[in-house]
Structures are given as C-alpha cells and as structure tokens.
Design an enzyme around this catalytic site. Structure first.
Site, mmCIF file in Angstrom:
data_model
loop_
_atom_site.group_PDB
_atom_site.id
_atom_site.type_symbol
_atom_site.label_atom_id
_atom_site.label_comp_id
_atom_site.label_asym_id
_atom_site.label_seq_id
_atom_site.Cartn_x
_atom_site.Cartn_y
_atom_site.Cartn_z
ATOM 1 N N LYS A 30 0.835 -1.181 0.000
ATOM 2 C CA LYS A 30 0.000 0.000 0.000
ATOM 3 C C LYS A 30 0.882 1.248 0.000
ATOM 4 O O LYS A 30 1.976 1.265 0.561
ATOM 5 C CB LYS A 30 -0.919 0.019 1.237
ATOM 6 C CG LYS A 30 -1.928 -1.119 1.278
ATOM 7 C CD LYS A 30 -2.960 -0.986 0.173
ATOM 8 C CE LYS A 30 -4.045 -2.051 0.280
ATOM 9 N NZ LYS A 30 -3.587 -3.411 -0.058
ATOM 10 N N ASP A 31 0.358 2.294 -0.616
ATOM 11 C CA ASP A 31 1.110 3.531 -0.807
ATOM 12 C C ASP A 31 1.500 4.165 0.521
ATOM 13 O O ASP A 31 0.712 4.217 1.462
ATOM 14 C CB ASP A 31 0.257 4.506 -1.616
ATOM 15 C CG ASP A 31 1.080 5.564 -2.318
ATOM 16 O OD1 ASP A 31 1.947 6.173 -1.652
ATOM 17 O OD2 ASP A 31 0.867 5.787 -3.511
#
Length: 362
Positions: free
Chosen positions: A92-93
């Site tokens: 995830k970013d």
C-alpha cells in the site's frame, strides 16, 4: 499474417504512458496534494472458517506515512518473530491513508495478544483483529476501496462527467501503474542485466486466478523478483497498449486461452513466462510478435522456469461514484480488484500530476 507493429527498440527511454480507451484525456488534475487525499481500505472478506482461531493474529491497522514493508518489520520486532512470519495481502502507498491487514505468527501466545495490540496501537490505530490458522499472503484480499480527492481539476466539467460515466459502465485498460517500473524505468534497465537463473521456481500459488501469480526466488533475492515483475508487467502493458490502439482490447481473439470452454470468457493478455504465452493461433502470434521487439526483456524469461499466466485486459471499477466539490475539486469513490491500479484508472480520463513525485518523495 501478423504485421509487427512499429514500436521502439529497447532503450533507456522506456515508454511509461500507454493509449487511453478513447484516445484522449479530457482534463488534468493533481493527486496526493496531501496523504488524506488518497484513502485506501483493504477488503479482506475471509471465509468465516478462517477467522475462528489459530496461530496467526490478524490485525487491521490504519497507517499514514509508512510503507507496508516497514510496518511489517516493526510488527515482527514488537512480537519477537521473524520478518518472514508477518504476512500481508499487498503493498500500500506510503503517501496515503490506508487501512490494511497484517498477520503475525504468534502460536500459543493468545494470553499476550491484548498487551501486544496495545503496543501496536501506540504507533498505528488498530481497527479490528482476529486469529486465524494461516498466514496472509499476496492476493488473499478481495480488493480495495478507494476514496480520492483530485485537486486543480482543469477541463470541461460535462466532458469529465461523460468520461467518468463511460469509465463506470465500460471500464478502462488494465495497465500496470508506472510506479511498478521505477523512476524513468530504472527497474526495467536492471531487468536487462539481472541473473534470471535466480528466479528458478515455476508456477504460482494459485494459477487459476489470472494475474494473481508472482515471481518468487529460491535465493530470497527480492530485488531480482522486483525487476522480473517489472519486465513482465511492461510487456503486458505493451501488448495491451497495442490492443487499445487497434480497438481490440474488449474483443476475444482467435487463440484466447479458454475461449473454447465457455461463452463468457475473459479477454486477457500475457504475463510472460517460460515458453512465452499461453495464447495460440492469431492471438499467440500477435503477442509473440510484440514481445519479439524486445529481445533483451524476452531473454529474462528464458531460464526462469516461470509459468506463463494471464491478466484481464479490462479494469471495471466497482461502485464508481463522484462528486464535484467546487469547480476544480473532485471526490471519487470506487472499488478495485487485487492487482489493479487506481492511478491507471484515473489516467484514462485525466492527465494526472502526482504531487508526491513532484516534491521528490519516494
């Protein structure tokens, strides 16, 4: 007869932008002006029988400013287990607010879970938790919910609404996002010089799910895995880009794997492997002709023994809705399946400026 398309030879100036579904983008916008503008909520939805107890403590955390691997390593340190013993479904970013599941291997330590969760909560809010019998692995989740804010939207609002309506109803090309290829395609440059023999496992954990397989390395060389995946993804994008340009990306071609088995076959493209592609006939010829334009990348797969796989050419967002917040700000909500990129979805309509990249952040 297949005519080889006029595509550039391998070069350090890798193409990282591919044709859109309509041939144009109707507006420009800025993404990730702040981390709060990019919210992701992982949809795990495990079967009930897997959430009734076991050796792995699953924790749903909310994080901001930390990447997934960093959080996994911190959880391992807090629990006193190996980094390998912490599982998650996907990366995830960092420059976002994300709610994500992690599993931590803690056999026979149920009585200590409350204290451990209290330690975790000092760094990240704990949204929920449960125990289950197995570790979380890549692609175990159903998908991801997104809530994004686009700022500095410049373009005709009616044209944007029409484009988003088409995106909701028809979908867009299922490209891998440019972040997969590194800065200016650096991961692709490295793929050309890597030792492919280190990627010596064939097949994937779940070959029935198109596009869900992943390269693994018996030597644990994660960098080689990264470069291999970048090469595989870029070749897929090249094939998809050609299908979009020729208007065939929504059409089943002669030779599509599984096309003789049922009428609802998914239109797919190649995730290259040992032997190239599973497509045959006209589609197989086309895919091999396109990949042959890049012999260096194709050679990466000659000794990996990685099984060819397939990935859908179309990305169809679930429950896409949007709301204008003034004349130059747009709120979007949607759901995507694992392995699909929100940035690729947005880029089918908007010329996107990523504020975190412009700021020199990684």
């Amino acid at each position: 007869m297949i005519v080889t398309p006029d595509l550039p030879q391998e070069t350090s100036a890798w193409r990282l932008d591919w044709p859109t579904s309509t041939g144009e983008r109707v507006a420009s916008a800025t993404l990730k002006s702040t981390p709060d503008d990019f919210f992701v909520d992982e949809d795990l939805s495990l079967p009930d029988e897997l959430a009734t107890g076991g050796e792995h403590l699953c924790i749903r955390l909310q994080k901001k400013g930390d990447n997934t691997d960093y959080v996994a390593r911190q959880l391992a340190a807090l629990s006193g287990c190996r980094h390998f013993d912490v599982g998650f479904c996907g990366l995830k970013d960092r420059h976002a607010v994300t709610r994500q599941w992690f599993s931590v291997y803690r056999p026979g330590r149920e009585d200590e879970d409350a204290a451990f969760l209290a330690q975790v909560a000092q760094s990240w809010p704990v949204m929920e938790h449960h125990r289950q019998p197995r570790k979380l692995r890549r692609g175990d989740h159903r998908g991801n919910f997104f809530e994004l804010i686009l700022r500095d939207v410049s373009g005709d609002a009616d044209a944007v609404d029409r484009a988003l309506t088409r995106l909701r109803d028809v979908g867009c090309p299922n490209y891998f996002g440019p972040q997969r290829f590194g800065h200016n395609g650096a991961n692709l440059d490295r793929a050309l010089t890597m030792d492919p023999s280190k990627l010596n496992r064939r097949g994937s954990r779940n070959p029935k799910k198109p596009g869900r397989g992943r390269a693994t390395s018996g030597s644990g060389d994660s960098k080689n895995v990264l470069y291999f995946s970048a090469a595989r993804s870029w070749l897929f994008n090249e094939v998809l880009g050609y299908r979009v340009k020729t208007g065939t990306w929504l059409e089943t071609m002669d030779g599509e794997p599984g096309s003789g088995e049922n009428q609802g076959i998914m239109v797919t493209g190649p995730l290259w492997g040992d032997g190239g592609t599973e497509a045959v006939s006209a589609q197989g010829e086309l895919e091999r002709a396109l990949v042959a334009e890049y012999p260096g990348l194709a050679a990466v797969f000659s000794t990996t023994r990685m099984k060819p796989e397939r990935r859908p050419l179309r990305m169809l967002p679930g429950a896409l809705e949007w709301q204008w917040q003034g004349s130059d700000q747009l709120l979007l909500r949607f759901w995507l399946a694992p392995g699909q990129y929100a940035t690729s979805l947005l880029s089918d309509v908007f010329d996107i400026t990523d504020a975190t990249r412009d700021a020199g952040q990684s």
